[in-house]
Design a protein around this motif. Structure first.
Motif, PDB file in Angstrom:
ATOM      1  N   PHE A   1      42.493  31.211   9.625  1.00 27.44           N
ATOM      2  CA  PHE A   1      41.045  31.018   9.613  1.00 27.44           C
ATOM      3  C   PHE A   1      40.321  31.745  10.740  1.00 27.44           C
ATOM      4  CE2 PHE A   1      42.354  27.543   6.897  1.00 27.44           C
ATOM      5  CZ  PHE A   1      41.303  27.366   6.022  1.00 27.44           C
ATOM      6  N   TYR A   2      41.034  32.160  11.775  1.00 27.27           N
ATOM      7  CA  TYR A   2      40.387  32.749  12.956  1.00 27.27           C
ATOM      8  C   TYR A   2      39.335  31.804  13.517  1.00 27.27           C
ATOM      9  CZ  TYR A   2      42.528  37.155  11.464  1.00 27.27           C
ATOM     10  OH  TYR A   2      43.420  38.126  11.100  1.00 27.27           O
ATOM     11  N   ASN A   3      39.598  30.521  13.395  1.00 24.32           N
ATOM     12  CA  ASN A   3      38.674  29.491  13.849  1.00 24.32           C
ATOM     13  C   ASN A   3      39.510  28.334  14.372  1.00 24.32           C
ATOM     14  OD1 ASN A   3      37.112  26.892  13.504  1.00 24.32           O
ATOM     15  ND2 ASN A   3      35.477  28.343  13.030  1.00 24.32           N
ATOM     16  N   THR A   4      39.323  27.972  15.630  1.00 29.00           N
ATOM     17  CA  THR A   4      40.187  26.984  16.262  1.00 29.00           C
ATOM     18  C   THR A   4      40.147  25.643  15.553  1.00 29.00           C
ATOM     19  OG1 THR A   4      39.919  28.060  18.401  1.00 29.00           O
ATOM     20  CG2 THR A   4      40.716  25.800  18.428  1.00 29.00           C
ATOM     21  N   LEU A   5      38.998  25.242  15.020  1.00 34.20           N
ATOM     22  CA  LEU A   5      38.894  23.967  14.329  1.00 34.20           C
ATOM     23  C   LEU A   5      39.936  23.842  13.229  1.00 34.20           C
ATOM     24  CD1 LEU A   5      37.382  21.284  13.792  1.00 34.20           C
ATOM     25  CD2 LEU A   5      35.844  22.574  12.292  1.00 34.20           C
ATOM     26  N   PHE A   6      40.218  24.951  12.549  1.00 33.57           N
ATOM     27  CA  PHE A   6      41.202  24.939  11.472  1.00 33.57           C
ATOM     28  C   PHE A   6      42.587  25.339  11.956  1.00 33.57           C
ATOM     29  CE2 PHE A   6      37.152  25.139   9.470  1.00 33.57           C
ATOM     30  CZ  PHE A   6      37.280  24.340   8.346  1.00 33.57           C
ATOM     31  N   ASP A   7      42.672  26.438  12.692  1.00 37.28           N
ATOM     32  CA  ASP A   7      43.985  26.961  13.086  1.00 37.28           C
ATOM     33  C   ASP A   7      44.731  26.009  14.011  1.00 37.28           C
ATOM     34  OD1 ASP A   7      43.655  29.242  11.540  1.00 37.28           O
ATOM     35  OD2 ASP A   7      42.762  30.387  13.179  1.00 37.28           O
ATOM     36  N   GLU A   8      44.014  25.212  14.819  1.00 38.32           N
ATOM     37  CA  GLU A   8      44.709  24.263  15.685  1.00 38.32           C
ATOM     38  C   GLU A   8      45.343  23.144  14.864  1.00 38.32           C
ATOM     39  OE1 GLU A   8      42.171  22.308  18.454  1.00 38.32           O
ATOM     40  OE2 GLU A   8      41.170  21.081  16.949  1.00 38.32           O
ATOM     41  N   ASN A   9      44.865  22.925  13.652  1.00 37.85           N
ATOM     42  CA  ASN A   9      45.427  21.894  12.788  1.00 37.85           C
ATOM     43  C   ASN A   9      46.509  22.427  11.866  1.00 37.85           C
ATOM     44  OD1 ASN A   9      43.991  19.321  13.399  1.00 37.85           O
ATOM     45  ND2 ASN A   9      42.207  20.610  13.025  1.00 37.85           N
ATOM     46  N   ALA A  10      46.945  23.662  12.160  1.00 34.95           N
ATOM     47  CA  ALA A  10      48.096  24.247  11.476  1.00 34.95           C
ATOM     48  C   ALA A  10      49.231  24.463  12.461  1.00 34.95           C
ATOM     49  CB  ALA A  10      47.711  25.581  10.834  1.00 34.95           C
ATOM     50  N   SER A  11      49.040  24.027  13.714  1.00 37.73           N
ATOM     51  CA  SER A  11      49.981  24.419  14.753  1.00 37.73           C
ATOM     52  C   SER A  11      49.919  23.487  15.961  1.00 37.73           C
ATOM     53  CB  SER A  11      49.651  25.849  15.212  1.00 37.73           C
ATOM     54  OG  SER A  11      50.368  26.219  16.356  1.00 37.73           O
ATOM     55  N   ASN A  12      51.099  23.229  16.561  1.00 39.21           N
ATOM     56  CA  ASN A  12      51.080  22.615  17.886  1.00 39.21           C
ATOM     57  C   ASN A  12      50.177  23.453  18.778  1.00 39.21           C
ATOM     58  OD1 ASN A  12      53.007  20.501  17.484  1.00 39.21           O
ATOM     59  ND2 ASN A  12      54.638  22.012  17.556  1.00 39.21           N
ATOM     60  N   HIS A  13      49.447  22.796  19.643  1.00 36.87           N
ATOM     61  CA  HIS A  13      48.560  23.562  20.519  1.00 36.87           C
ATOM     62  C   HIS A  13      48.368  22.872  21.858  1.00 36.87           C
ATOM     63  CE1 HIS A  13      45.927  20.964  18.016  1.00 36.87           C
ATOM     64  NE2 HIS A  13      45.178  20.849  19.101  1.00 36.87           N
ATOM     65  N   LEU A  14      47.847  23.640  22.787  1.00 34.91           N
ATOM     66  CA  LEU A  14      47.501  23.169  24.120  1.00 34.91           C
ATOM     67  C   LEU A  14      46.046  23.526  24.364  1.00 34.91           C
ATOM     68  CD1 LEU A  14      50.611  24.626  26.011  1.00 34.91           C
ATOM     69  CD2 LEU A  14      50.347  22.288  25.143  1.00 34.91           C
ATOM     70  N   ALA A  15      45.446  22.938  25.392  1.00 38.05           N
ATOM     71  CA  ALA A  15      44.077  23.303  25.747  1.00 38.05           C
ATOM     72  C   ALA A  15      43.987  23.577  27.234  1.00 38.05           C
ATOM     73  CB  ALA A  15      43.089  22.211  25.358  1.00 38.05           C
ATOM     74  N   ILE A  16      43.395  24.713  27.550  1.00 36.74           N
ATOM     75  CA  ILE A  16      43.078  25.053  28.926  1.00 36.74           C
ATOM     76  C   ILE A  16      41.785  24.335  29.303  1.00 36.74           C
ATOM     77  CG2 ILE A  16      42.239  26.934  30.390  1.00 36.74           C
ATOM     78  CD1 ILE A  16      44.145  28.788  28.848  1.00 36.74           C
ATOM     79  N   GLY A  17      41.771  23.702  30.490  1.00 38.57           N
ATOM     80  CA  GLY A  17      40.535  23.095  30.965  1.00 38.57           C
ATOM     81  C   GLY A  17      40.569  21.587  31.019  1.00 38.57           C
ATOM     82  N   SER A  18      39.436  20.965  30.748  1.00 41.37           N
ATOM     83  CA  SER A  18      39.256  19.537  30.987  1.00 41.37           C
ATOM     84  C   SER A  18      40.066  18.666  30.039  1.00 41.37           C
ATOM     85  CB  SER A  18      37.777  19.171  30.874  1.00 41.37           C
ATOM     86  OG  SER A  18      37.292  19.483  29.580  1.00 41.37           O
ATOM     87  N   ALA A  19      40.479  17.505  30.562  1.00 37.70           N
ATOM     88  CA  ALA A  19      41.188  16.506  29.773  1.00 37.70           C
ATOM     89  C   ALA A  19      40.196  15.453  29.284  1.00 37.70           C
ATOM     90  CB  ALA A  19      42.276  15.848  30.620  1.00 37.70           C
ATOM     91  N   TYR A  20      40.586  14.765  28.207  1.00 38.35           N
ATOM     92  CA  TYR A  20      39.756  13.689  27.668  1.00 38.35           C
ATOM     93  C   TYR A  20      40.061  12.387  28.416  1.00 38.35           C
ATOM     94  CZ  TYR A  20      38.534  16.749  23.784  1.00 38.35           C
ATOM     95  OH  TYR A  20      38.058  17.791  23.027  1.00 38.35           O
ATOM     96  N   ALA A  21      39.011  11.730  28.894  1.00 38.74           N
ATOM     97  CA  ALA A  21      39.183  10.482  29.640  1.00 38.74           C
ATOM     98  C   ALA A  21      39.886   9.423  28.804  1.00 38.74           C
ATOM     99  CB  ALA A  21      37.821   9.966  30.112  1.00 38.74           C
ATOM    100  N   PHE A  22      39.659   9.421  27.489  1.00 38.22           N
ATOM    101  CA  PHE A  22      40.258   8.381  26.660  1.00 38.22           C
ATOM    102  C   PHE A  22      41.757   8.577  26.461  1.00 38.22           C
ATOM    103  CE2 PHE A  22      38.230  11.436  23.661  1.00 38.22           C
ATOM    104  CZ  PHE A  22      39.365  11.929  23.018  1.00 38.22           C
TER     105      PHE A  22
END
Length: 410
Positions: free
Chosen positions: A333-354
């Protein structure tokens, strides 16, 4: 089979009733491109029918955005309007629900001076930091969905005739968000339950760290003592449920800021700031990025991790089986919203407080003390494949398989 119009109506209803789960007399703020104005109008109608008090729409235009990046004075990209900050923070404090509809071409800003993208991202990140802190602590309901634009559709389906590209992308989106089913809302309830079964298992195990191995990847990620796995539905400060991403196939938690060591390789392109970054490898030492190499977009990637000190650390660890519906579609999809849900992933930057037990009530210093990274940015990148194995390591050193050949091992 549902008609296109029925699926469009289903999708809009899902966005309102499951995505933000609008409550009676609640405001809704929508960010969207003029390319998808017809779809936005349907969502607005659905929102008022569900009891919304007022719906605000913040429009953008890709052509105008491109013109600005090409012709505006360089120093203008270091500024962010104070009235936009006030607008979002005031609405957030009043419990407004926020919906973002992404449709931008993944390479909209190709060949734009990377320093302009860096300055604009940094300015908006700093300006909206307070708003982001509220969002990442689930103080209000929010969701991110997508709708096709011509440029985006042409990138996903380059071999189709131009007249067929947007319909093809609509159909792919409908399938990914389950809008093509006979009872989409019920489908999402069942999907939410299945993801929570994985969440419950992982929280019961309380792994000390995860070890990833795959071609080009050998990475160890420690987890905070009070970490909590989450997935699918969230709950806002008023106790109402919402779905932050549609689609979503992930379960995720926060890493220990200083506990990431080794090397990880990307497995899908990353669209960031209107440019594509691809074929990249990142090395970590004690949580901090020490080296990056990219086959495409290295300058953009380097600028991204210079946003602030927290942009050199990870803020999210997400698990997605390789056979997820989006992965099984075979589409990129060349779009993180979709491609991240086809693959294990990590995120650079802030963590979610929850993602920390009690984190929603903690201030920034408390979150940092408990091992969570703070940053003005949060960018997901994909690392999973059918060749990835992941082990969970307990505090006593016991090693248990979590993923084998890209899929759940339990």
């Amino acid at each position: 089979m549902n008609t296109f119009e029925q699926q469009l109506q289903n999708y809009a209803e899902l966005a309102v009733k499951v995505g933000v789960n609008i409550q009676p007399n609640q405001n809704l703020f929508i960010s969207a491109s003029t390319d998808v104005r017809e779809f936005v109008r349907i969502i607005v109608e659905k929102a008022y029918a569900a009891g919304a008090r007022q719906v605000f729409v913040d429009w953008s235009d890709d052509v105008i955005s491109r013109i600005r990046y090409e012709q505006a004075p360089s120093d203008s990209f270091t500024e962010f309007p104070s009235w936009k900050i006030a607008e979002r923070e005031e609405l957030a404090k009043k419990g407004t629900a926020f919906m973002s509809i992404v449709s931008q071409s993944p390479d909209l800003f190709k060949n734009v001076d990377p320093s302009r993208i860096r300055d604009a991202q940094k300015a908006s990140g700093q300006a909206l930091d307070g708003f982001r802190q509220m969002m990442q602590a689930d103080k209000f309901s929010w969701t991110v969905i997508a709708a096709p634009s011509a440029d985006w559709a042409s990138l996903v389906f380059p071999d189709l005739p131009e007249a067929e590209q947007i319909p093809a992308l609509w159909n792919a989106i409908f399938k990914a968000v389950r809008a093509n089913t006979s009872n989409p809302v019920e489908e999402w309830k069942q999907h939410d339950q299945k993801l929570h079964e994985k969440v419950d298992y992982l929280n019961s195990k309380h792994y000390h760290k995860l070890h990833y191995t795959a071609p080009g990847t050998d990475l160890t990620i420690e987890l905070p003592e009070k970490h909590t796995w989450c997935g699918a539905g969230s709950v806002n400060a008023d106790g109402a449920t919402f779905m932050a991403n549609m689609p979503t196939e992930e379960v995720f938690t926060a890493p220990l800021k200083t506990g990431v060591n080794g090397v990880v390789s990307s497995t899908k392109p990353l669209s960031y700031g209107g440019t594509i970054i691809d074929d990249f490898k990142i090395t970590f030492k004690d949580g901090r990025i020490t080296d990056i190499v990219a086959g495409q977009g290295q300058d953009v990637l380097e600028n991204m991790i210079e946003a602030d000190d927290g942009a050199k650390y990870l803020g999210e660890v997400a698990l997605v089986p390789h056979e997820s519906p989006i992965s099984a579609s075979g589409l990129l999809f060349y779009n993180t919203l979709f491609d991240e849900n086809a693959s294990n992933h990590l995120a650079i930057g802030s963590a979610y407080a929850f993602n920390l037990d009690g984190g929603k009530e903690m201030d920034r210093k408390e979150l940092e003390k408990n091992g969570l990274n703070q940053s003005i940015t949060h960018v997901d990148f994909m690392i999973g494949s059918g060749e990835m194995n992941i082990d969970g390591v307990l505090t006593d050193g016991t090693v248990e398989p979590l993923f084998r050949n890209g899929t759940w091992a339990f």
